[in-house]
Write a protein that holds these residues in place. Structure first.
Motif, mmCIF file in Angstrom:
data_model
loop_
_atom_site.group_PDB
_atom_site.id
_atom_site.type_symbol
_atom_site.label_atom_id
_atom_site.label_comp_id
_atom_site.label_asym_id
_atom_site.label_seq_id
_atom_site.Cartn_x
_atom_site.Cartn_y
_atom_site.Cartn_z
ATOM 1 N N LEU A 32 14.468 26.340 14.562
ATOM 2 C CA LEU A 32 15.409 26.801 13.536
ATOM 3 C C LEU A 32 14.936 28.115 12.917
ATOM 4 O O LEU A 32 15.736 29.033 12.693
ATOM 5 N N THR A 33 13.632 28.211 12.652
ATOM 6 C CA THR A 33 13.095 29.430 12.056
ATOM 7 C C THR A 33 13.345 30.633 12.957
ATOM 8 O O THR A 33 13.775 31.701 12.499
ATOM 9 N N ALA A 34 13.078 30.452 14.256
ATOM 10 C CA ALA A 34 13.298 31.554 15.199
ATOM 11 C C ALA A 34 14.769 31.956 15.243
ATOM 12 O O ALA A 34 15.102 33.145 15.282
ATOM 13 N N LEU A 35 15.660 30.970 15.214
ATOM 14 C CA LEU A 35 17.093 31.266 15.251
ATOM 15 C C LEU A 35 17.551 31.972 13.974
ATOM 16 O O LEU A 35 18.360 32.902 14.026
ATOM 17 N N VAL A 36 17.029 31.525 12.841
ATOM 18 C CA VAL A 36 17.403 32.175 11.574
ATOM 19 C C VAL A 36 16.899 33.611 11.557
ATOM 20 O O VAL A 36 17.621 34.523 11.126
ATOM 21 N N GLU A 37 15.668 33.837 12.026
ATOM 22 C CA GLU A 37 15.114 35.190 12.051
ATOM 23 C C GLU A 37 15.955 36.103 12.942
ATOM 24 O O GLU A 37 16.084 37.304 12.667
ATOM 25 N N LYS A 38 16.523 35.538 14.006
ATOM 26 C CA LYS A 38 17.373 36.327 14.901
ATOM 27 C C LYS A 38 18.820 36.391 14.414
ATOM 28 O O LYS A 38 19.656 37.022 15.046
ATOM 29 N N TYR A 41 23.280 32.495 13.615
ATOM 30 C CA TYR A 41 23.699 31.464 12.674
ATOM 31 C C TYR A 41 24.528 30.364 13.327
ATOM 32 O O TYR A 41 24.407 29.186 12.961
ATOM 33 N N ALA A 42 25.362 30.720 14.282
ATOM 34 C CA ALA A 42 26.163 29.695 14.953
ATOM 35 C C ALA A 42 25.254 28.682 15.638
ATOM 36 O O ALA A 42 25.503 27.467 15.596
ATOM 37 N N ARG A 43 24.182 29.160 16.258
ATOM 38 C CA ARG A 43 23.248 28.275 16.935
ATOM 39 C C ARG A 43 22.409 27.481 15.934
ATOM 40 O O ARG A 43 22.027 26.347 16.205
ATOM 41 N N VAL A 44 22.138 28.096 14.771
ATOM 42 C CA VAL A 44 21.424 27.363 13.717
ATOM 43 C C VAL A 44 22.231 26.131 13.322
ATOM 44 O O VAL A 44 21.711 25.007 13.258
ATOM 45 N N TRP A 45 23.510 26.333 13.070
ATOM 46 C CA TRP A 45 24.357 25.209 12.670
ATOM 47 C C TRP A 45 24.534 24.193 13.807
ATOM 48 O O TRP A 45 24.599 22.992 13.564
ATOM 49 N N MET A 67 18.186 25.835 6.124
ATOM 50 C CA MET A 67 19.651 25.790 6.121
ATOM 51 C C MET A 67 20.211 26.432 4.852
ATOM 52 O O MET A 67 21.253 27.095 4.887
ATOM 53 N N ILE A 68 19.531 26.249 3.731
ATOM 54 C CA ILE A 68 19.972 26.905 2.492
ATOM 55 C C ILE A 68 19.810 28.419 2.632
ATOM 56 O O ILE A 68 20.668 29.191 2.181
ATOM 57 N N ARG A 69 18.740 28.831 3.288
ATOM 58 C CA ARG A 69 18.578 30.268 3.552
ATOM 59 C C ARG A 69 19.717 30.785 4.418
ATOM 60 O O ARG A 69 20.266 31.868 4.159
ATOM 61 N N THR A 70 20.096 30.014 5.434
ATOM 62 C CA THR A 70 21.211 30.406 6.290
ATOM 63 C C THR A 70 22.496 30.532 5.478
ATOM 64 O O THR A 70 23.257 31.496 5.631
ATOM 65 N N CYS A 71 22.734 29.576 4.603
ATOM 66 C CA CYS A 71 23.917 29.627 3.739
ATOM 67 C C CYS A 71 23.895 30.877 2.865
ATOM 68 O O CYS A 71 24.931 31.531 2.667
ATOM 69 N N ALA A 72 22.710 31.202 2.346
ATOM 70 C CA ALA A 72 22.586 32.388 1.494
ATOM 71 C C ALA A 72 22.917 33.648 2.273
ATOM 72 O O ALA A 72 23.661 34.514 1.793
ATOM 73 N N GLU A 73 22.384 33.749 3.490
ATOM 74 C CA GLU A 73 22.618 34.954 4.284
ATOM 75 C C GLU A 73 24.062 35.038 4.755
ATOM 76 O O GLU A 73 24.573 36.139 5.009
#
Length: 355
Positions: A32-38, A41-45, A67-73
């Motif tokens: 998840l961390t690697a996906l968020v850094e890249k 987002y679709a793949r994160v979810w 996931m909260i970081r993803t929501c923020a971004e």
């Protein structure tokens, strides 16, 4: 650690680890961390839903934070609120991590109606931080709070947070200074009018001087731009223009954002339109700033509407920068081809070059 270059391969690896009973939360967090850094987002979810609905795994705090970081971004406070609520249930009486709090505040900044939710979380968390806030963890939360205030133009709340933080030994970083100064600008953009213009300008200048005194090596163009943006938000064209020589006083140079703010103000001010191209010429001849696409398009709009003699120079600049005119500008320029023959030639070159 797992470096995600191929999402399918990452899933296959996780499946293999699960079948052998060796996969744990840390492995999912790594992916998840690697996906968020890249910013995938679709793949994160997709992975998050897989963990929660297919694998039926309970919410892990580290996963929730990501996931909260993803929501923020993604500027999705609704989804952040749902995950935050579940995270608090999982944690019970234990406090959430400062990273989770900071990301939640960032998410709440996206919409004004979530400012209250963010403020409540902030107050609850800070009340349990003791008297010494000068730690990286607390500072990250304070920065998140100031950014939330900035986004919502909450000057008075930002002042209260700043005062409390400095009273409890927080040494502000430049991003805190920027966020606080930006709250003044945003308050006028949103027409919140929590302070009068004179007070806003005085406070912003004081913050810029304080930044220069405490962190002289960290004053950059964007630091001075905060004052430029405030003058522009106030509609003070001359004040914004007078900021240009101030950059040298702080040992920095104006950048594209500086001229973007000033030129945008001039372009949309009937009395300031005559200042547009003198500022444009200053930018091109006296600085190393290269006009970005938006500024070139803005210059063309101003030329088409107000100064026909500027059309060809701007069009040449656009061709040099490989920024084609907008379809609407193309149509208007085509109508001028008979009167300005070089216009037709330049438009043809745009088409030939595939711009």
């Amino acid at each position: 650690g797992i470096l995600v270059q191929d999402f399918l391969a990452a899933f296959q690896l996780l499946d293999a680890m699960e079948s052998q009973g060796v996969a744990d939360a840390a492995d999912y967090v790594a992916v998840l961390t690697a996906l968020v850094e890249k910013r995938s987002y679709a793949r994160v979810w997709q992975l998050y839903q897989y963990l929660r609905t297919t694998r039926l795994l309970p919410l892990d705090p580290a996963v929730a934070t990501l996931m909260i970081r993803t929501c923020a971004e993604q500027r999705d406070p609704e989804a952040a609120q749902e995950i935050w609520t579940e995270l608090r249930e999982v944690l019970g009486d234990s406090p959430p991590s400062p990273e989770a709090v900071a990301h939640f505040l960032h998410a709440c900044a996206a919409k004004q109606e979530y400012f209250g939710a963010g403020s409540t979380v902030l107050r609850e968390w800070l009340d349990n931080c003791g008297d010494d806030w000068n730690t990286p963890e607390v500072k990250s939360v304070v920065l998140g709070a100031l950014r939330m205030c900035r986004r919502n133009g909450r000057v008075l709340r930002a002042k209260a947070i700043w005062k409390e933080a400095t009273t409890k030994n927080v040494e502000p970083c430049r991003w805190m200074f920027h966020a606080f100064m930006g709250a003044f600008t945003r308050s006028f953009v949103l027409q919140r009018a929590e302070v009068v213009p004179e007070q806003a300008l005085r406070s912003a200048w004081e913050l810029l001087f304080a930044l220069e005194k405490s962190l002289p090596k960290e004053v950059g163009p964007d630091s001075v731009n905060e004052l430029v943006n405030l003058y522009c938000a106030l509609g003070d064209r001359q004040g914004a223009i007078d900021m240009l020589p101030q950059f040298q006083e702080f040992g920095v140079k104006p950048n594209a954002k500086t001229f973007g703010a000033i030129l945008d103000l001039c372009a949309h001010d009937d009395k300031g339109i005559s200042y547009f191209f003198p500022i444009w010429d200053y930018m091109r001849s006296m600085t190393d700033v290269k006009p970005v696409r938006r500024l070139c398009e803005l210059a063309m709009d101003v030329a088409l509407d107000n100064e026909e003699g500027r059309i060809l120079p701007v069009l040449r600049q656009m061709h040099e920068s490989e920024f084609p005119p907008t379809p609407e500008q193309m149509a208007r320029l085509g109508q001028l081809a008979r009167r300005l023959p070089e216009t037709a030639s330049l438009l043809q070159r745009f088409r030939v070059d595939g711009m």
